[in-house]
Design a protein around this motif. Structure first.
Motif, PDB file in Angstrom:
ATOM      1  N   ASP A   4    -150.041  35.605  52.649  1.00 50.66           N
ATOM      2  CA  ASP A   4    -149.303  35.608  53.911  1.00 50.66           C
ATOM      3  C   ASP A   4    -148.465  34.345  54.062  1.00 50.66           C
ATOM      4  OD1 ASP A   4    -150.410  38.027  54.520  1.00 50.66           O
ATOM      5  OD2 ASP A   4    -152.050  37.182  55.736  1.00 50.66           O
ATOM      6  N   GLN A   5    -148.988  33.197  53.649  1.00 55.60           N
ATOM      7  CA  GLN A   5    -148.235  31.953  53.741  1.00 55.60           C
ATOM      8  C   GLN A   5    -147.015  31.967  52.823  1.00 55.60           C
ATOM      9  OE1 GLN A   5    -151.492  29.248  52.852  1.00 55.60           O
ATOM     10  NE2 GLN A   5    -151.482  28.502  54.971  1.00 55.60           N
ATOM     11  N   LEU A   6    -147.200  32.498  51.615  1.00 53.02           N
ATOM     12  CA  LEU A   6    -146.082  32.573  50.681  1.00 53.02           C
ATOM     13  C   LEU A   6    -144.999  33.505  51.195  1.00 53.02           C
ATOM     14  CD1 LEU A   6    -148.009  32.692  47.278  1.00 53.02           C
ATOM     15  CD2 LEU A   6    -146.790  30.761  48.294  1.00 53.02           C
ATOM     16  N   VAL A   7    -145.413  34.634  51.758  1.00 50.07           N
ATOM     17  CA  VAL A   7    -144.430  35.584  52.301  1.00 50.07           C
ATOM     18  C   VAL A   7    -143.691  34.964  53.475  1.00 50.07           C
ATOM     19  CG1 VAL A   7    -144.172  37.793  53.485  1.00 50.07           C
ATOM     20  CG2 VAL A   7    -145.658  37.615  51.487  1.00 50.07           C
ATOM     21  N   THR A   8    -144.415  34.274  54.344  1.00 51.36           N
ATOM     22  CA  THR A   8    -143.770  33.620  55.489  1.00 51.36           C
ATOM     23  C   THR A   8    -142.766  32.570  55.039  1.00 51.36           C
ATOM     24  OG1 THR A   8    -145.766  33.964  56.823  1.00 51.36           O
ATOM     25  CG2 THR A   8    -144.181  32.328  57.609  1.00 51.36           C
ATOM     26  N   ALA A   9    -143.163  31.752  54.064  1.00 51.16           N
ATOM     27  CA  ALA A   9    -142.242  30.741  53.545  1.00 51.16           C
ATOM     28  C   ALA A   9    -141.013  31.377  52.919  1.00 51.16           C
ATOM     29  CB  ALA A   9    -142.961  29.868  52.523  1.00 51.16           C
ATOM     30  N   ALA A  10    -141.206  32.464  52.177  1.00 49.99           N
ATOM     31  CA  ALA A  10    -140.065  33.142  51.540  1.00 49.99           C
ATOM     32  C   ALA A  10    -139.117  33.717  52.578  1.00 49.99           C
ATOM     33  CB  ALA A  10    -140.573  34.245  50.607  1.00 49.99           C
ATOM     34  N   VAL A  11    -139.659  34.255  53.650  1.00 50.39           N
ATOM     35  CA  VAL A  11    -138.807  34.843  54.695  1.00 50.39           C
ATOM     36  C   VAL A  11    -137.963  33.774  55.374  1.00 50.39           C
ATOM     37  CG1 VAL A  11    -138.849  35.973  56.951  1.00 50.39           C
ATOM     38  CG2 VAL A  11    -140.294  36.828  55.103  1.00 50.39           C
ATOM     39  N   PHE A  12    -138.555  32.625  55.660  1.00 55.31           N
ATOM     40  CA  PHE A  12    -137.811  31.562  56.325  1.00 55.31           C
ATOM     41  C   PHE A  12    -136.811  30.885  55.385  1.00 55.31           C
ATOM     42  CE2 PHE A  12    -141.281  31.780  59.443  1.00 55.31           C
ATOM     43  CZ  PHE A  12    -140.563  31.693  60.622  1.00 55.31           C
ATOM     44  N   LEU A  13    -137.119  30.837  54.101  1.00 49.26           N
ATOM     45  CA  LEU A  13    -136.213  30.198  53.148  1.00 49.26           C
ATOM     46  C   LEU A  13    -135.090  31.114  52.683  1.00 49.26           C
ATOM     47  CD1 LEU A  13    -138.724  28.243  50.853  1.00 49.26           C
ATOM     48  CD2 LEU A  13    -137.134  27.276  52.516  1.00 49.26           C
ATOM     49  N   ALA A  14    -135.273  32.398  52.800  1.00 45.06           N
ATOM     50  CA  ALA A  14    -134.289  33.354  52.272  1.00 45.06           C
ATOM     51  C   ALA A  14    -132.884  33.157  52.852  1.00 45.06           C
ATOM     52  CB  ALA A  14    -134.771  34.779  52.506  1.00 45.06           C
ATOM     53  N   PRO A  15    -132.717  33.004  54.192  1.00 42.38           N
ATOM     54  CA  PRO A  15    -131.346  32.813  54.703  1.00 42.38           C
ATOM     55  C   PRO A  15    -130.671  31.566  54.138  1.00 42.38           C
ATOM     56  CG  PRO A  15    -132.854  33.372  56.489  1.00 42.38           C
ATOM     57  CD  PRO A  15    -133.688  33.118  55.299  1.00 42.38           C
ATOM     58  N   ALA A  16    -131.410  30.454  54.034  1.00 41.99           N
ATOM     59  CA  ALA A  16    -130.815  29.236  53.484  1.00 41.99           C
ATOM     60  C   ALA A  16    -130.449  29.410  52.014  1.00 41.99           C
ATOM     61  CB  ALA A  16    -131.786  28.067  53.646  1.00 41.99           C
ATOM     62  N   VAL A  17    -131.315  30.101  51.260  1.00 41.45           N
ATOM     63  CA  VAL A  17    -131.030  30.335  49.845  1.00 41.45           C
ATOM     64  C   VAL A  17    -129.793  31.212  49.688  1.00 41.45           C
ATOM     65  CG1 VAL A  17    -131.907  31.405  47.736  1.00 41.45           C
ATOM     66  CG2 VAL A  17    -133.419  29.999  49.148  1.00 41.45           C
ATOM     67  N   VAL A  18    -129.663  32.222  50.534  1.00 50.12           N
ATOM     68  CA  VAL A  18    -128.482  33.104  50.459  1.00 50.12           C
ATOM     69  C   VAL A  18    -127.212  32.329  50.783  1.00 50.12           C
ATOM     70  CG1 VAL A  18    -127.363  35.099  51.521  1.00 50.12           C
ATOM     71  CG2 VAL A  18    -129.793  35.199  50.945  1.00 50.12           C
ATOM     72  N   VAL A  19    -127.257  31.510  51.840  1.00 51.61           N
ATOM     73  CA  VAL A  19    -126.071  30.723  52.213  1.00 51.61           C
ATOM     74  C   VAL A  19    -125.698  29.748  51.101  1.00 51.61           C
ATOM     75  CG1 VAL A  19    -125.211  28.984  53.819  1.00 51.61           C
ATOM     76  CG2 VAL A  19    -126.459  30.952  54.688  1.00 51.61           C
ATOM     77  N   LEU A  20    -126.697  29.055  50.540  1.00 57.13           N
ATOM     78  CA  LEU A  20    -126.421  28.130  49.438  1.00 57.13           C
ATOM     79  C   LEU A  20    -125.879  28.863  48.227  1.00 57.13           C
ATOM     80  CD1 LEU A  20    -129.499  25.724  49.592  1.00 57.13           C
ATOM     81  CD2 LEU A  20    -127.139  25.184  50.170  1.00 57.13           C
ATOM     82  N   GLY A  21    -126.426  30.027  47.944  1.00 56.79           N
ATOM     83  CA  GLY A  21    -125.962  30.781  46.784  1.00 56.79           C
ATOM     84  C   GLY A  21    -124.529  31.247  46.927  1.00 56.79           C
ATOM     85  N   VAL A  22    -124.172  31.721  48.130  1.00 58.35           N
ATOM     86  CA  VAL A  22    -122.835  32.279  48.340  1.00 58.35           C
ATOM     87  C   VAL A  22    -121.784  31.191  48.475  1.00 58.35           C
ATOM     88  CG1 VAL A  22    -121.411  33.658  49.924  1.00 58.35           C
ATOM     89  CG2 VAL A  22    -123.734  34.402  49.344  1.00 58.35           C
ATOM     90  N   PHE A  23    -122.106  30.126  49.228  1.00 62.35           N
ATOM     91  CA  PHE A  23    -121.096  29.127  49.563  1.00 62.35           C
ATOM     92  C   PHE A  23    -121.176  27.841  48.727  1.00 62.35           C
ATOM     93  CE2 PHE A  23    -121.594  31.671  53.428  1.00 62.35           C
ATOM     94  CZ  PHE A  23    -120.288  32.049  53.645  1.00 62.35           C
ATOM     95  N   VAL A  24    -122.216  27.673  47.914  1.00 57.63           N
ATOM     96  CA  VAL A  24    -122.337  26.453  47.104  1.00 57.63           C
ATOM     97  C   VAL A  24    -122.430  26.783  45.624  1.00 57.63           C
ATOM     98  CG1 VAL A  24    -123.712  24.384  46.657  1.00 57.63           C
ATOM     99  CG2 VAL A  24    -123.422  25.197  49.004  1.00 57.63           C
ATOM    100  N   PHE A  25    -123.489  27.498  45.234  1.00 55.24           N
ATOM    101  CA  PHE A  25    -123.733  27.707  43.810  1.00 55.24           C
ATOM    102  C   PHE A  25    -122.698  28.636  43.178  1.00 55.24           C
ATOM    103  CE2 PHE A  25    -128.096  26.785  45.473  1.00 55.24           C
ATOM    104  CZ  PHE A  25    -128.197  25.535  44.886  1.00 55.24           C
ATOM    105  N   TYR A  26    -122.373  29.728  43.849  1.00 55.57           N
ATOM    106  CA  TYR A  26    -121.378  30.635  43.271  1.00 55.57           C
ATOM    107  C   TYR A  26    -120.012  29.972  43.119  1.00 55.57           C
ATOM    108  CZ  TYR A  26    -118.009  34.392  42.806  1.00 55.57           C
ATOM    109  OH  TYR A  26    -116.967  35.175  42.381  1.00 55.57           O
ATOM    110  N   PRO A  27    -119.486  29.235  44.141  1.00 56.21           N
ATOM    111  CA  PRO A  27    -118.208  28.538  43.921  1.00 56.21           C
ATOM    112  C   PRO A  27    -118.257  27.534  42.766  1.00 56.21           C
ATOM    113  CG  PRO A  27    -118.675  28.667  46.262  1.00 56.21           C
ATOM    114  CD  PRO A  27    -119.910  29.140  45.553  1.00 56.21           C
ATOM    115  N   ILE A  28    -119.395  26.855  42.596  1.00 53.42           N
ATOM    116  CA  ILE A  28    -119.493  25.897  41.493  1.00 53.42           C
ATOM    117  C   ILE A  28    -119.414  26.619  40.156  1.00 53.42           C
ATOM    118  CG2 ILE A  28    -121.044  24.281  40.333  1.00 53.42           C
ATOM    119  CD1 ILE A  28    -121.996  23.370  43.049  1.00 53.42           C
TER     120      ILE A  28
END
Length: 315
Positions: free
Chosen positions: A30-54
């Motif tokens: 449950d803790q891992l799932v909760t952490a993944a849910v909260f981190l997912a939006p930040a990971v998506v934003v970083l992936g789309v606007f930071v890592f992919y442009p690089i």
């Protein structure tokens, strides 16, 4: 029988008195799932606007592309080899290094000096802090235009020099004077930000060590040299890294203030990249310049971080 009391020491039973390794903390599902849910939006934003442009920019740097043709011609490392043989790139790199060195040194000195003044018990201190912070919130374009008019041959600075019988030079037509003026403009623009950083660090220093130093007869200069400056070394490291990144990313101030002139005297890497990519239409070469700049900043920052960590360990 007399009772024997046995004292168990940490690491007893292990060779060389080493401590037992702590058990790795386990997390339930449950803790891992909760952490993944909260981190997912930040990971998506970083992936789309930071890592992919690089990644996309890295691919462009390996091509010859004018920015409009749908087909990018793959050239491999040709753009980077071209950089190594381009005298304009080496001139731009030298200008950027000199500019960054001046900005880093003056940012530390001016920021600390202003912070010490603002930390003094003065009346109306809030007004002074606001005044020093005004350059930070001033538009870079507006600040560059005002400074350009001030340094005009018939401008305010030369008029002041004429009052004392000195004939002022044409500041922006001499490459070294122009680079010095650009350095001062950058330091002035960020002096309030650096002062706030140092002021925050100053107010968090323990007063007990200063009281002990006063009891030992240490003067104000000795306290500044042997206590304040060493204790502020982590903040100094941050200010230096911030100034370094600002210098290597400089574009707007340079573009409005000197446009890279005279004769490439203030053409920092940002201006060189802009000229190659957007004026000459060589986006592959311009992107290669951007990546070289990125690696240079990362390399210098890592070196500073290692040196700062080693000095911290010595202390």
């Amino acid at each position: 029988m007399s009772s024997l009391q046995t004292t168990v020491r940490p690491g007893a039973g292990l060779p060389d008195g080493r401590r037992r390794p702590r058990a790795r903390q386990r997390y339930d599902r449950d803790q891992l799932v909760t952490a993944a849910v909260f981190l997912a939006p930040a990971v998506v934003v970083l992936g789309v606007f930071v890592f992919y442009p690089i990644v996309a920019a890295g691919q462009i740097s390996l091509t010859s592309w004018n920015g409009f043709d749908p087909v990018k011609q793959f050239v491999g490392l040709e753009n980077y080899l071209r950089l190594a043989q381009d005298p304009e790139f080496w001139n731009s790199l030298l200008v950027t290094v000199l500019y960054a060195a001046g900005v880093c040194v003056l940012s530390v000195v001016s920021g600390l000096a202003v912070a010490l003044l603002l930390d003094a018990p003065l009346r109306g201190l809030g007004i002074y802090r606001t005044i020093y912070f005004l350059p930070v919130v001033t538009s870079s374009v507006a600040a560059a235009i005002v400074w350009r008019y001030m340094l005009d041959p018939a401008g305010f600075v030369n008029a002041l020099l004429a009052q004392v019988g000195i004939q002022g030079p044409d500041w922006l037509q001499d490459r070294w004077l122009a680079l010095g003026a650009l350095t001062l403009l950058t330091v002035w623009k960020n002096i309030g930000f650096n002062a706030v950083l140092y002021l925050t660090a100053l107010q968090s220093l323990p007063h007990s060590i200063y009281e002990a130093a006063q009891l030992d007869g240490a003067s104000g200069w000795q306290q500044l040299r042997h206590l304040t400056v060493p204790l502020l070394s982590p903040m100094t490291f941050f200010v230096v890294v911030q100034a370094l990144i600002t210098s290597f990313q400089a574009f707007d101030l340079v573009y409005v203030f000197t446009e890279g002139g005279p004769r490439g005297g203030t053409e920092v890497l940002g201006m060189f990249m802009y000229r190659e990519a957007f004026r000459l239409g060589d986006f592959g070469y311009g992107t290669a310049i951007a990546f070289v700049t990125l690696f240079l900043v990362l390399g210098v920052t890592l070196v500073q971080w290692k040196l700062g960590g080693a000095e911290g360990g010595d202390r």
